[in-house]
Scaffold this motif. Structure first.
Motif, PDB file in Angstrom:
ATOM      1  N   LEU A 103      41.366  39.741 -10.146  1.00  0.00           N
ATOM      2  CA  LEU A 103      42.330  40.518 -10.951  1.00  0.00           C
ATOM      3  C   LEU A 103      42.510  39.894 -12.331  1.00  0.00           C
ATOM      4  N   ARG A 104      42.594  38.565 -12.333  1.00  0.00           N
ATOM      5  CA  ARG A 104      42.737  37.883 -13.626  1.00  0.00           C
ATOM      6  C   ARG A 104      41.531  38.170 -14.514  1.00  0.00           C
ATOM      7  N   GLY A 105      40.342  38.160 -13.889  1.00  0.00           N
ATOM      8  CA  GLY A 105      39.100  38.442 -14.629  1.00  0.00           C
ATOM      9  C   GLY A 105      39.132  39.842 -15.243  1.00  0.00           C
ATOM     10  N   LEU A 106      39.869  40.742 -14.618  1.00  0.00           N
ATOM     11  CA  LEU A 106      39.984  42.105 -15.159  1.00  0.00           C
ATOM     12  C   LEU A 106      41.150  42.215 -16.132  1.00  0.00           C
ATOM     13  N   GLY A 107      41.740  41.076 -16.438  1.00  0.00           N
ATOM     14  CA  GLY A 107      42.764  41.052 -17.479  1.00  0.00           C
ATOM     15  C   GLY A 107      44.185  41.205 -16.970  1.00  0.00           C
ATOM     16  N   VAL A 108      44.386  41.156 -15.649  1.00  0.00           N
ATOM     17  CA  VAL A 108      45.745  41.360 -15.124  1.00  0.00           C
ATOM     18  C   VAL A 108      46.607  40.135 -15.411  1.00  0.00           C
ATOM     19  N   ARG A 109      47.757  40.390 -15.974  1.00  0.00           N
ATOM     20  CA  ARG A 109      48.720  39.339 -16.311  1.00  0.00           C
ATOM     21  C   ARG A 109      50.041  39.623 -15.618  1.00  0.00           C
ATOM     22  N   ALA A 110      50.940  38.648 -15.639  1.00  0.00           N
ATOM     23  CA  ALA A 110      52.269  38.824 -15.048  1.00  0.00           C
ATOM     24  C   ALA A 110      52.920  40.085 -15.623  1.00  0.00           C
ATOM     25  N   GLY A 111      53.512  40.874 -14.753  1.00  0.00           N
ATOM     26  CA  GLY A 111      54.201  42.085 -15.187  1.00  0.00           C
ATOM     27  C   GLY A 111      53.327  43.338 -15.182  1.00  0.00           C
ATOM     28  N   ASP A 112      51.971  43.152 -15.197  1.00  0.00           N
ATOM     29  CA  ASP A 112      51.085  44.323 -15.115  1.00  0.00           C
ATOM     30  C   ASP A 112      51.177  44.940 -13.725  1.00  0.00           C
ATOM     31  N   ARG A 113      50.881  46.226 -13.619  1.00  0.00           N
ATOM     32  CA  ARG A 113      50.912  46.881 -12.320  1.00  0.00           C
ATOM     33  C   ARG A 113      49.511  47.014 -11.716  1.00  0.00           C
ATOM     34  N   VAL A 114      49.473  46.889 -10.392  1.00  0.00           N
ATOM     35  CA  VAL A 114      48.233  47.046  -9.639  1.00  0.00           C
ATOM     36  C   VAL A 114      48.521  48.036  -8.514  1.00  0.00           C
ATOM     37  N   ILE A 115      47.844  49.175  -8.523  1.00  0.00           N
ATOM     38  CA  ILE A 115      48.038  50.138  -7.427  1.00  0.00           C
ATOM     39  C   ILE A 115      47.031  49.840  -6.327  1.00  0.00           C
ATOM     40  N   ILE A 116      47.509  49.861  -5.105  1.00  0.00           N
ATOM     41  CA  ILE A 116      46.671  49.545  -3.947  1.00  0.00           C
ATOM     42  C   ILE A 116      46.664  50.780  -3.036  1.00  0.00           C
ATOM     43  N   TYR A 117      45.499  51.404  -2.912  1.00  0.00           N
ATOM     44  CA  TYR A 117      45.365  52.634  -2.104  1.00  0.00           C
ATOM     45  C   TYR A 117      44.338  52.302  -1.041  1.00  0.00           C
ATOM     46  N   MET A 118      44.803  51.843   0.094  1.00  0.00           N
ATOM     47  CA  MET A 118      43.877  51.256   1.055  1.00  0.00           C
ATOM     48  C   MET A 118      44.229  51.596   2.485  1.00  0.00           C
ATOM     49  N   PRO A 119      43.237  51.577   3.351  1.00  0.00           N
ATOM     50  CA  PRO A 119      43.517  51.731   4.778  1.00  0.00           C
ATOM     51  C   PRO A 119      44.013  50.402   5.346  1.00  0.00           C
ATOM     52  N   MET A 120      44.199  50.356   6.628  1.00  0.00           N
ATOM     53  CA  MET A 120      44.740  49.143   7.250  1.00  0.00           C
ATOM     54  C   MET A 120      43.636  48.122   7.494  1.00  0.00           C
ATOM     55  N   ILE A 121      43.244  47.467   6.428  1.00  0.00           N
ATOM     56  CA  ILE A 121      42.265  46.384   6.514  1.00  0.00           C
ATOM     57  C   ILE A 121      42.894  45.159   5.842  1.00  0.00           C
ATOM     58  N   PRO A 122      42.419  43.950   6.192  1.00  0.00           N
ATOM     59  CA  PRO A 122      43.067  42.749   5.664  1.00  0.00           C
ATOM     60  C   PRO A 122      43.110  42.706   4.150  1.00  0.00           C
ATOM     61  N   GLU A 123      42.113  43.338   3.513  1.00  0.00           N
ATOM     62  CA  GLU A 123      42.059  43.293   2.048  1.00  0.00           C
ATOM     63  C   GLU A 123      43.287  43.955   1.424  1.00  0.00           C
TER      64      GLU A 123
END
Ligand code: COA
Ligand code: AMP
Length: 631
Positions: A103-123
Motif C-alpha cells: 500500500l505504501r508503494g502505491l502511495g498510501v499515507r496516513a488518513g488516505d482511504r482504502v476500500i476493501i471488497y473481498m470474500p472471506m479469505i485471510p487477505e
C-alpha cells in the motif's frame, strides 16, 4: 471482592473519565492519554483526545513481543474449498507488514482511504490491518453488494486504492468480483488510481483484463513479493480507523466512522467482560468482514485480546450440511461461537432434532453468542437445549460497534431470560422514552435511546458529514442518541428489544434499507408508486415485500413485472437484498400529508392487529389492501 455487574455499571456512569482511563491500560499506547472524555464539541464527543497509538500494533506486534509469536492468530477454514490454513501471530504480522509495504508503494499515507471488497479469505483481514498499520482508513464493502453500491461508497470515501479478489464462492455459483469492480470504478465520479487483486483459482478474469485505463490494476502476490515491510505509523486516538457503510432510511448509505483509540479500548474491554475471551482462547464469529460483527469480532476484538480467531468461508447449512458449525467447533476447539439467529434457524430447519451435533466433539465450547436480530424465544429454547451451554443474545448496531446490551459473561454471568439481550452494558445509559422524549415506566414499550455521551468504541461521526450525524441520531431526543429500535425494560431491569421504529429491515441478519429498494423499484417504467416493507419470515427474520401501483395503461402482467423488478433490485443493490416478492395494488395507504403507512402495511401483511391512523387520507384503501394482501 469480585466486581459485580451492578457496581461496574454504576461506576462506568458515575465517573466515565476514571472508568475508561483505567480500561485504556489494556492497550499499548505510544502516548498514553491523560484525558478520557472530550466534550468540547458536544453533542459530538471524542474519547482519549491526547492519546496516540497504532491499532495494528495492538492486534499483532505486541503479542509477538510478549513471546506469543508462535500462537495461532488466525485460522482460515473454507467449507467451500474444503481447506484450512493457520497463521501464527508472527506469520500474520509478516503478511500484514508486507501488504502495508504494498500500500505504501502505491502511495498510501496516513488518513488516505482504502476500500476493501473481498470474500472471506485471510487477505481481507490482512488488508484491514495493513491499512491500519499505515494510519490509513479502511472501508470494507460486503461482497454481496452490486457495482452500484460499491460505486456509491467509492464516491463517498474517495479511496486511493481498492483492494479486491477474483471472486467469492457461493454454494450455487462463483461470484466474479472484477467485472463489478471495473463497472463501479467506471461509473463512480471519483477516479480510483489503483486496484490490487488477490488472485484466486477458478475465476474467469484477471488484472490483465482491466489494466491499462485511468486505473492501474495490480496483482497482490506480485507486489507483495517485492514489497518492503513497513513500520507502524502512530496515529492520534481520535484519527479514524475505518468507515463502514450501513443502511439508513434513505438510499444513501451512512458512513459510520470508528476512531483508533476508543475502538481499541472498548473492544479489549468487551473481550474480557462480555465474551470472557483472553490470550490463547479461540473465538469464532460466523459472520463476514463486510459487517460490523465481522470487523469487531472476526478481526479486531480477538486479535486485540491475543486470542485465536476463526475466519470461516461457508454457510451454516449446505456446505455440506447443517453440521458445518459443529465441525468447525470441533476442528478448531472453538471456545466461544458468535452467530446470527437466522443461521440457527437455518440449522434447525435442516436438522430439527440436532442429530448432527452428536457426530462432533464440542467439549471446547463454553458459550454461544447471538446478534444481528432478536434471538426469538423459540430458537433460543431449541439451541440452548441442544448445545447445553449458555446461549447469550446481545444487542448492538453498526453504529455502536459493540454491544449495547448483553449478559456480561466475563464480569458476572446473569440469569438468562429468553427474548431479552439481558442488561445495558457498562458505559451505555439506556433509557426508554415516548415520542416526546419522556421516560416511560417499566413494562411499557417505547423508543430506546442512549443518554450522551456514548461510550468509547461507538461511532465518532458519519464520514465527512457531522451534520448528518447530528440530524440522524442526536436531534430527535434532546441529549440522547436515538437507536432507531423500540423496546422496554421489565421489572428486573432486563431490556427487551422488539424492532425498528424506522424503515430499516433485517433480512438474514443483513441490515437493508426499504427506502433504497423503493428507489430502484420506482425506476421501472410501469411503476407509478411503490412501497417496500419488511414482513415477518420464519427463516430470515424479515423479507422485503414490494407493493406497486401501476401507471394507467401500463399493460404489463404481474408475473413479468415481478421478474423485472427482482432483476432490477438484484442488479442495482445486490443479491443480498433478497428481494423476491411483488404485489400489484390499486393504491397505497397514505396520511393526508402523503406519508405512506408502511407500518400499517407491515402489520396487515404479518396478520397483526393494526391501527389505522386518524390522519389517513382514504380509509377505503386499507380495506382494499387487506383483501389483496391476505388473498
Ligand atoms: N457475495 C455474493 N453474493 C452473496 C453473498 C456474498 N458475500 N452473500 C450472500 N449472497 C447472495 C446469496 O448467494 C443469495 O443469492 P441467490 O439469491 O442467488 O441465492 C442471496 O445473496 C441471499 O443470500 P443469503 O442472505 O445468504 O440467503 P440464503 O437463502 O442463501 O441463506 C442463510 C440463508 C440463513 C443460510 C444465510 O443468510 C446465512 O448464513 N445467514 C447468516 C448471516 C450472518 O451471519 N449475518 C451476519 C450478521 S451478524
Ligand atoms: P446492524 O447495524 O446491521 O448490526 O443492525 C442493527 C440492528 O439490528 C439493530 O438496530 C436492531 O434492530 C437489530 N438487532 C441487532 N441485534 C439485535 C438483538 N440482539 N436483538 C434485537 N435486535 C437486534
Amino acid at each position: 471482592m469480585e466486581a459485580s455487574y451492578r457496581t461496574t455499571y454504576e461506576a462506568s456512569l458515575a465517573d466515565p473519565e476514571k472508568f475508561w482511563l483505567e480500561a485504556a491500560g489494556a492497550i499499548e499506547w505510544t502516548g498514553f492519554p491523560r484525558h478520557a472524555l472530550d466534550g468540547a464539541r458536544a453533542p459530538i464527543y471524542r474519547w482519549f483526545p491526547d492519546g496516540e497509538l497504532n491499532t495494528s500494533v495492538n492486534a499483532l506486534d505486541r503479542h509477538v513481543a510478549a513471546g506469543r509469536g508462535d500462537q495461532t492468530a488466525l485460522v482460515y477454514d473454507s467449507a467451500m474449498l474444503g481447506t484450512q490454513r493457520r497463521y501464527s501471530y508472527r506469520e500474520l504480522l509478516a503478511e500484514v507488514e508486507r501488504f502495508a509495504g504494498v500500500l505504501r508503494g502505491l502511495g498510501v499515507r496516513a488518513g488516505d482511504r482504502v476500500i476493501i471488497y473481498m470474500p472471506m479469505i485471510p487477505e481481507a483481514a490482512m488488508a484491514m490491518l495493513a491499512a491500519a498499520r499505515l494510519g490509513a482508513v479502511h472501508s470494507v464493502v460486503f461482497g454481496g453488494f452490486a457495482a452500484r453500491e460499491l460505486a456509491a461508497r467509492i464516491d463517498d470515501a474517495t479511496p486511493a486504492v481498492v483492494v479486491t479478489a477474483s471472486g467469492g464462492l457461493e454454494p450455487s455459483r462463483r461470484v466474479e468480483y472484477l467485472p463489478a469492480v471495473d463497472e463501479a470504478i467506471r461509473t463512480a465520479g471519483h477516479k480510483v488510481p489503483n486496484v490490487v487483486v488477490k488472485a484466486r483459482d477458478g475465476f474467469g478474469h484477471g488484472v490483465e483484463d482491466f489494466d491499462g485505463g485511468a486505473t492501474a490494476w495490480h496483482d497482490w502476490d506480485r507486489l507483495a513479493a517485492s514489497a518492503q515491510p513497513v513500520a507502524a505509523v502512530p496515529v492520534k486516538a481520535t484519527d479514524p480507523l475505518y468507515i463502514l457503510y450501513t443502511s439508513g432510511t434513505t438510499g444513501a448509505p451512512k458512513g459510520v466512522v470508528r476512531d483508533n483509540g476508543s475502538h481499541a479500548v472498548a473492544l479489549a474491554w468487551s473481550m474480557k467482560n462480555i465474551y470472557n475471551v483472553g490470550p490463547g482462547d479461540v473465538m469464532w464469529t460466523a459472520s463476514d468482514v463486510g459487517w460490523v460483527v465481522g470487523h469487531s469480532y472476526i478481526v479486531y476484538g480477538p486479535l486485540l485480546a491475543g486470542a485465536t480467531t476463526v475466519l470461516y468461508e461457508g454457510k451454516p447449512v449446505g456446505t455440506p450440511d447443517a453440521g458445518a458449525f459443529w465441525r468447525v467447533v470441533q476442528d478448531h476447539k472453538v471456545n466461544v461461537l458468535f452467530t446470527a439467529p437466522t443461521a440457527l434457524r437455518a440449522i434447525r430447519k435442516a436438522d430439527p432434532d440436532a442429530g448432527l451435533l452428536d457426530g462432533y466433539d464440542r467439549s471446547s465450547l463454553r458459550t454461544l453468542f447471538a446478534a444481528g436480530e432478536r434471538l426469538d424465544p423459540e430458537t433460543y429454547d431449541w439451541i440452548a437445549a441442544a448445545l447445553a451451554v449458555p446461549v447469550i443474545d446481545h444487542w448492538w448496531q453498526t453504529e455502536t460497534g459493540w454491544a449495547i446490551a448483553a449478559n456480561p459473561m466475563g464480569l458476572e454471568p446473569l440469569p438468562v431470560k429468553a427474548g431479552s439481550p439481558t442488561v445495558p452494558v457498562p458505559g451505555y445509559r439506556v433509557e426508554i422514552v415516548d415520542g416526546a422524549g419522556r421516560p416511560v415506566p417499566a413494562g411499557t414499550e417505547g423508543n430506546i435511546v442512549i443518554r450522551l455521551p456514548l461510550p468509547p468504541g461507538t461511532l465518532a461521526t458519519l464520514w465527512g458529514n457531522d451534520r448528518r450525524f447530528v440530524e440522524s441520531y442526536l436531534q430527535t431526543f434532546e441529549g440522547c442518541y436515538a437507536t432507531g429500535d423500540s423496546g422496554y425494560f421489565d421489572g428486573d431491569g432486563y431490556l427487551f428489544v422488539m424492532g425498528r421504529t424506522d424503515d430499516v429491515i433485517n433480512v438474514s441478519g443483513h441490515r437493508l434499507s426499504t427506502g433504497a429498494m423503493e428507489q430502484v423499484v420506482a425506476k421501472h417504467p410501469a411503476v407509478a408508486e411503490c412501497a417496500v416493507v419488511g414482513v415477518a419470515d420464519r427463516l430470515k427474520g424479515q423479507r422485503p415485500s414490494g407493493y406497486v401501483v401501476l401507471k394507467a395503461g401500463a399493460g404489463i402482467s404481474p408475473d413479468v413485472l415481478q421478474q423485472e423488478l427482482v432483476a432490477l433490485v438484484r442488479e442495482q443493490i445486490g443479491p443480498v437484498a433478497d428481494f423476491k416478492e411483488v404485489r400489484v395494488v390499486a393504491a397505497l395507504p397514505k396520511t393526508r400529508s402523503g406519508k405512506v403507512l408502511r407500518k400499517t402495511m407491515r402489520q396487515i401483511a404479518d396478520g397483526e392487529e393494526y391501527v389505522v391512523p386518524s390522519t389517513i387520507e382514504d380509509a377505503s384503501v386499507i380495506d382494499e389492501l387487506v383483501r389483496t394482501m391476505r388473498s
